[in-house]
Design an enzyme around this catalytic site. Sequence first.
Site, mmCIF file in Angstrom:
data_model
loop_
_atom_site.group_PDB
_atom_site.id
_atom_site.type_symbol
_atom_site.label_atom_id
_atom_site.label_comp_id
_atom_site.label_asym_id
_atom_site.label_seq_id
_atom_site.Cartn_x
_atom_site.Cartn_y
_atom_site.Cartn_z
ATOM 1 N N ASN A 52 0.895 -1.198 -0.017
ATOM 2 C CA ASN A 52 0.067 0.128 -0.084
ATOM 3 C C ASN A 52 0.877 1.394 0.032
ATOM 4 O O ASN A 52 0.559 2.250 -0.987
ATOM 5 C CB ASN A 52 -0.743 0.083 1.171
ATOM 6 C CG ASN A 52 -1.916 -1.070 1.129
ATOM 7 O OD1 ASN A 52 -2.468 -1.527 0.270
ATOM 8 N ND2 ASN A 52 -2.614 -1.264 2.414
ATOM 9 N N PHE A 116 -5.511 -11.911 10.084
ATOM 10 C CA PHE A 116 -4.443 -11.797 9.058
ATOM 11 C C PHE A 116 -3.754 -13.222 8.754
ATOM 12 O O PHE A 116 -3.346 -13.677 9.853
ATOM 13 C CB PHE A 116 -3.359 -10.872 9.184
ATOM 14 C CG PHE A 116 -2.310 -10.420 8.151
ATOM 15 C CD1 PHE A 116 -2.880 -9.639 7.143
ATOM 16 C CD2 PHE A 116 -1.300 -11.114 7.952
ATOM 17 C CE1 PHE A 116 -1.916 -9.188 6.163
ATOM 18 C CE2 PHE A 116 -0.426 -10.874 6.789
ATOM 19 C CZ PHE A 116 -0.614 -9.911 6.027
ATOM 20 N N GLN A 171 0.431 -3.545 13.099
ATOM 21 C CA GLN A 171 -0.583 -4.555 13.360
ATOM 22 C C GLN A 171 0.353 -5.652 13.951
ATOM 23 O O GLN A 171 -0.355 -6.489 14.936
ATOM 24 C CB GLN A 171 -1.217 -5.159 12.253
ATOM 25 C CG GLN A 171 -1.949 -3.914 11.492
ATOM 26 C CD GLN A 171 -1.582 -3.380 10.409
ATOM 27 O OE1 GLN A 171 -0.462 -3.022 10.519
ATOM 28 N NE2 GLN A 171 -2.478 -3.169 9.362
ATOM 29 N N PRO A 225 -9.617 11.556 12.848
ATOM 30 C CA PRO A 225 -10.212 12.848 12.278
ATOM 31 C C PRO A 225 -9.255 14.095 12.886
ATOM 32 O O PRO A 225 -9.677 15.324 12.616
ATOM 33 C CB PRO A 225 -11.605 12.910 12.571
ATOM 34 C CG PRO A 225 -11.700 11.710 13.834
ATOM 35 C CD PRO A 225 -10.521 10.998 13.417
ATOM 36 N N GLY A 255 -3.884 4.989 7.012
ATOM 37 C CA GLY A 255 -2.631 4.994 7.649
ATOM 38 C C GLY A 255 -1.495 4.933 6.837
ATOM 39 O O GLY A 255 -0.412 5.625 6.634
ATOM 40 N N ASP A 256 -1.573 3.938 5.832
ATOM 41 C CA ASP A 256 -0.628 3.462 4.865
ATOM 42 C C ASP A 256 -0.506 4.851 3.702
ATOM 43 O O ASP A 256 0.518 5.179 3.318
ATOM 44 C CB ASP A 256 -0.962 2.496 4.136
ATOM 45 C CG ASP A 256 -1.073 1.018 4.860
ATOM 46 O OD1 ASP A 256 -0.398 1.113 6.102
ATOM 47 O OD2 ASP A 256 -1.776 0.144 4.602
#
Length: 326
Positions: A52, A116, A171, A225, A255-256
């Site tokens: 990403n 994942f 993560q 935000p 975030g990526d």
Amino acid sequence: MRIAVTGSIATDHLMRFPGRFTDQLLADRLDHVSLSFLVDDLDIRHGGVAANIAHGLGRLGLTPLLVGAAGTDFEEYGRRLKADGVDISGVRVSGTRRTARFLCLTDRDGNQIAAFHSGAMTEAREIDLAPLAVGTRPDLLLVCANDPDAMARHTRQARDLGLSFAADPSQQLARLTGQQILDLVDGARWLFTNEYEAALLTEHTGRPPEDILRRVGAWVTTLGPRGVRVERRCGPPLLVPAVPRERVTDPTGAGDGFRAGFLAALAHGLSVTAAARLGCAVASGVLGSPGSQGYPADSAALSASIRETYGATAAAELAPALGGAT
């Protein structure tokens, strides 16, 4: 500035629950949770933290080197990344395993429950970074969430090879011990976390934020935000507001996207403030699009959102970083 990004390459399975997770949790039964959610849709997309970020850097006109392990099903994904400007020569393609899978369920409030499966990512620990020191060395190596052994090896090699590196454990904080986390962040030029991960990092290591700050060049914490906070050992933190997004389509990969925008601005020699602003603008685009790589990154759209949020001077400062955006 040449950037190498190490970390996960994955296929995302994104599902949306029209209700709220919190409405299904019973306060007196949290020690025994058994829930199933009927979802409205399933969207299968290309993803993975490193892929990403590399994709975002490529879309912003850079040629990042992606370093990670993918599976036997990577061919089409690899072609797409290459078309977006990503150098995939650092990708190890497994001969037996499929690309990692990310399964994510998002509720109406943007809360997420995810799992994942590593798949081919387990082979990332076998990737040797020594060849990066030969020829065109990267100016920055970003170590993202990956196979834990790979993260440890690549951070250790970055130090041994004298490569400037950034730590983005994200993560994988849930799988790492406190000492493993300290080993990953110690000496990092940049440390990236979101607000929850920042709290998790300090809890798992047992170290206060000021101790972590003594170990890194700067700590960048995304605040959703509320924007982003950049802290250094000395001086007050830098706070940059977010680029507003009236409707959030999918928070996956925001975030990526921030990291891609932030690093792209730094690659052009711009200020940390400008980098945080571009990061927020890219993240806002991710929030408004399905999946983590389906957002528009053209220079006109980004410049317009930056001008509207931060003013004409900010947009002018970031113009060099937007010239190659597609």
